[in-house]
Scaffold this motif. Structure first.
Motif, PDB file in Angstrom:
ATOM      1  N   GLY A  43     -39.496 -13.006 -77.277  1.00  7.21           N
ATOM      2  CA  GLY A  43     -38.567 -12.403 -76.379  1.00  7.21           C
ATOM      3  C   GLY A  43     -38.873 -10.870 -76.171  1.00  7.21           C
ATOM      4  O   GLY A  43     -39.326 -10.006 -77.336  1.00  7.21           O
ATOM      5  N   THR A  44     -38.690 -10.398 -75.040  1.00 11.30           N
ATOM      6  CA  THR A  44     -39.039  -8.858 -74.848  1.00 11.30           C
ATOM      7  C   THR A  44     -37.954  -8.150 -75.496  1.00 11.30           C
ATOM      8  O   THR A  44     -36.876  -8.491 -76.048  1.00 11.30           O
ATOM      9  N   THR A  75     -35.922 -13.337 -66.129  1.00 11.09           N
ATOM     10  CA  THR A  75     -37.416 -13.795 -65.379  1.00 11.09           C
ATOM     11  C   THR A  75     -38.331 -12.629 -64.861  1.00 11.09           C
ATOM     12  O   THR A  75     -39.373 -13.016 -64.420  1.00 11.09           O
ATOM     13  N   ASP A  76     -37.632 -11.531 -64.899  1.00 12.40           N
ATOM     14  CA  ASP A  76     -38.358 -10.344 -64.482  1.00 12.40           C
ATOM     15  C   ASP A  76     -39.699  -9.933 -65.167  1.00 12.40           C
ATOM     16  O   ASP A  76     -40.509  -9.507 -64.892  1.00 12.40           O
ATOM     17  N   TYR A  77     -39.632 -10.370 -66.389  1.00  8.99           N
ATOM     18  CA  TYR A  77     -40.475 -10.033 -67.433  1.00  8.99           C
ATOM     19  C   TYR A  77     -41.914 -11.121 -67.244  1.00  8.99           C
ATOM     20  O   TYR A  77     -42.064 -11.916 -67.932  1.00  8.99           O
ATOM     21  N   LYS A  78     -42.575 -10.760 -66.386  1.00  8.57           N
ATOM     22  CA  LYS A  78     -43.739 -11.614 -65.811  1.00  8.57           C
ATOM     23  C   LYS A  78     -44.702 -11.714 -67.100  1.00  8.57           C
ATOM     24  O   LYS A  78     -45.323 -12.714 -67.446  1.00  8.57           O
ATOM     25  N   GLU A  79     -45.145 -10.709 -67.418  1.00 13.86           N
ATOM     26  CA  GLU A  79     -46.245 -10.567 -68.583  1.00 13.86           C
ATOM     27  C   GLU A  79     -45.639 -11.374 -69.985  1.00 13.86           C
ATOM     28  O   GLU A  79     -46.760 -12.056 -70.296  1.00 13.86           O
ATOM     29  N   ALA A  80     -44.493 -11.246 -70.277  1.00  8.06           N
ATOM     30  CA  ALA A  80     -44.233 -12.068 -71.097  1.00  8.06           C
ATOM     31  C   ALA A  80     -44.124 -13.481 -70.968  1.00  8.06           C
ATOM     32  O   ALA A  80     -44.510 -14.306 -71.820  1.00  8.06           O
ATOM     33  N   ASP A 112     -45.933 -15.124 -68.772  1.00  7.96           N
ATOM     34  CA  ASP A 112     -47.222 -15.562 -68.605  1.00  7.96           C
ATOM     35  C   ASP A 112     -48.111 -15.640 -69.866  1.00  7.96           C
ATOM     36  O   ASP A 112     -48.580 -16.653 -70.158  1.00  7.96           O
ATOM     37  N   LEU A 113     -47.603 -14.723 -70.988  1.00  5.94           N
ATOM     38  CA  LEU A 113     -48.468 -15.027 -72.104  1.00  5.94           C
ATOM     39  C   LEU A 113     -47.835 -16.300 -72.752  1.00  5.94           C
ATOM     40  O   LEU A 113     -48.303 -16.920 -73.867  1.00  5.94           O
ATOM     41  N   GLU A 114     -46.380 -16.429 -72.776  1.00  5.54           N
ATOM     42  CA  GLU A 114     -45.774 -17.740 -73.228  1.00  5.54           C
ATOM     43  C   GLU A 114     -46.337 -18.916 -72.992  1.00  5.54           C
ATOM     44  O   GLU A 114     -46.752 -20.021 -73.595  1.00  5.54           O
ATOM     45  N   THR A 115     -46.681 -18.947 -71.609  1.00  7.25           N
ATOM     46  CA  THR A 115     -47.450 -19.934 -70.870  1.00  7.25           C
ATOM     47  C   THR A 115     -48.734 -20.105 -71.409  1.00  7.25           C
ATOM     48  O   THR A 115     -49.446 -21.339 -71.670  1.00  7.25           O
ATOM     49  N   ILE A 116     -49.477 -19.183 -71.611  1.00 11.87           N
ATOM     50  CA  ILE A 116     -50.694 -19.036 -72.064  1.00 11.87           C
ATOM     51  C   ILE A 116     -51.036 -19.759 -73.560  1.00 11.87           C
ATOM     52  O   ILE A 116     -51.752 -20.508 -73.870  1.00 11.87           O
ATOM     53  N   HIS A 117     -49.936 -19.415 -74.475  1.00 12.25           N
ATOM     54  CA  HIS A 117     -49.859 -19.785 -75.846  1.00 12.25           C
ATOM     55  C   HIS A 117     -49.638 -21.482 -75.715  1.00 12.25           C
ATOM     56  O   HIS A 117     -50.147 -22.136 -76.532  1.00 12.25           O
ATOM     57  N   ASP A 118     -48.746 -21.848 -74.775  1.00 14.08           N
ATOM     58  CA  ASP A 118     -48.443 -23.321 -74.842  1.00 14.08           C
ATOM     59  C   ASP A 118     -49.465 -23.813 -74.219  1.00 14.08           C
ATOM     60  O   ASP A 118     -49.785 -25.371 -74.515  1.00 14.08           O
ATOM     61  N   PRO A 130     -47.029  -8.627 -75.009  1.00 15.89           N
ATOM     62  CA  PRO A 130     -45.685  -8.598 -74.245  1.00 15.89           C
ATOM     63  C   PRO A 130     -44.848  -9.774 -74.700  1.00 15.89           C
ATOM     64  O   PRO A 130     -45.353 -11.006 -74.784  1.00 15.89           O
ATOM     65  N   GLY A 131     -43.792  -9.538 -75.232  1.00 11.70           N
ATOM     66  CA  GLY A 131     -42.884 -10.636 -75.613  1.00 11.70           C
ATOM     67  C   GLY A 131     -42.847 -10.967 -77.028  1.00 11.70           C
ATOM     68  O   GLY A 131     -42.072 -11.769 -77.419  1.00 11.70           O
TER      69      GLY A 131
END
Length: 278
Positions: free
Chosen positions: A91-92, A201-206, A208-214, A145-146
């Motif tokens: 979470g940011t 939803t505005d926190y794109k970088e966070a 995106d990193l969540e998606t990369i982890h998953d 981020p996040g």
């Protein structure tokens, strides 16, 4: 070395569980904690007299104190502490509530402090002991981020361990900060990693990193938990263990990146930095 008594928190899964199993297989005496002692017993799968499973609320100082008293009563001493209990909080900075942030600090930082406060009288009395505090590469390189609150807890673990090392230098007590990289455990899975209750939803970088982890990191972590367990044992066997230990090739690489950034910043701004002197 096999006579050493280990006390490991957060031992029902992840690196803690792997370490407990390896230590028991090697013949060490091990006390291990979990919020659910039955889950811990089932996970370890051992009825060895060298194994003492303990149900402990790491955030409750009395619970921690009672556990350490029980270990000393059963095994006569404690030699190595591994503060491993904790969890990841995503979470940011804006997203996470005060409650979410404080809960993460309670588990990751204040739980560690509870163990240190309760073991130090014993370590001081015998002028020996080794405290191994598990930080994270995110406790040295924070640009994820996040992960800001989690990073902050792990930076705190590193900072308090540095101070503890200086405070206990004349007492024979050794301290080590372990900064693991990505290991193939359940850390990134549901139950070990909490998401923000109210994501923005505005926190794109966070996001995106969540998606990369998953999609990319889970299941492809480079670290081997069994080799990590052997590394912990080697650290405890070292007469002069390091204060800082980066565990995993990815952790070493990220640490070198951070050191390079710091060195470049120091060099580029040295004149301005020194201009503030009298």
């Amino acid at each position: 070395m096999k006579n050493k008594v280990w006390f490991i928190t957060g031992a029902s899964k992840g690196l803690g569980l792997t370490l407990v199993k390896r230590l028991l297989a090697e013949g060490y005496k091990v006390a291990a904690t979990s919020r659910d002692v039955r889950q811990l017993q089932n996970a370890v799968g051992s009825s060895s007299p060298n194994f003492l499973p303990l149900q402990v609320d790491i955030v409750d100082n009395t619970s921690v104190g009672d556990a350490i008293t029980g270990v000393i009563k059963k095994f006569g001493t404690v030699d190595v502490i591994v503060n491993n209990a904790g969890y990841g909080q995503l979470g940011t900075i804006e997203e996470l509530t005060d409650g979410e942030a404080r809960q993460n600090f309670d588990a990751n930082v204040f739980g560690t402090l509870n163990v240190i406060r309760n073991i130090m009288p014993h370590f001081r009395s015998k002028k020996a002991g080794h405290i191994i505090n598990i930080s994270s590469i995110a406790g040295f390189l924070g640009a994820f981020p996040g992960w800001g609150i989690y990073n902050a807890t792990k930076f705190a673990v590193a900072g308090l361990t540095e101070a503890l090392s200086a405070e206990t230098a004349s007492m024979g007590v050794k301290c080590t900060i372990v900064y693991p990289g990505y290991f193939k455990t359940n850390f990134l899975l549901q139950g070990s990693l909490k998401l923000a209750d109210s994501p923005i939803t505005d926190y794109k970088e966070a996001r995106d990193l969540e998606t990369i982890h998953d999609t990319q990191i889970v299941g492809n972590q480079p670290g081997d938990p069994e080799k990590a367990a052997m590394a912990f044992i080697k650290l405890a066997e070292n007469e002069n263990p390091p204060l800082h230990f980066f565990m995993g090739s990815d952790a070493v690489g990220m640490a070198n990146t951070k050191i390079g950034i710091l060195q470049s910043s120091l060099t580029a701004n040295e004149e301005l930095s020194k201009s503030t002197d009298y």
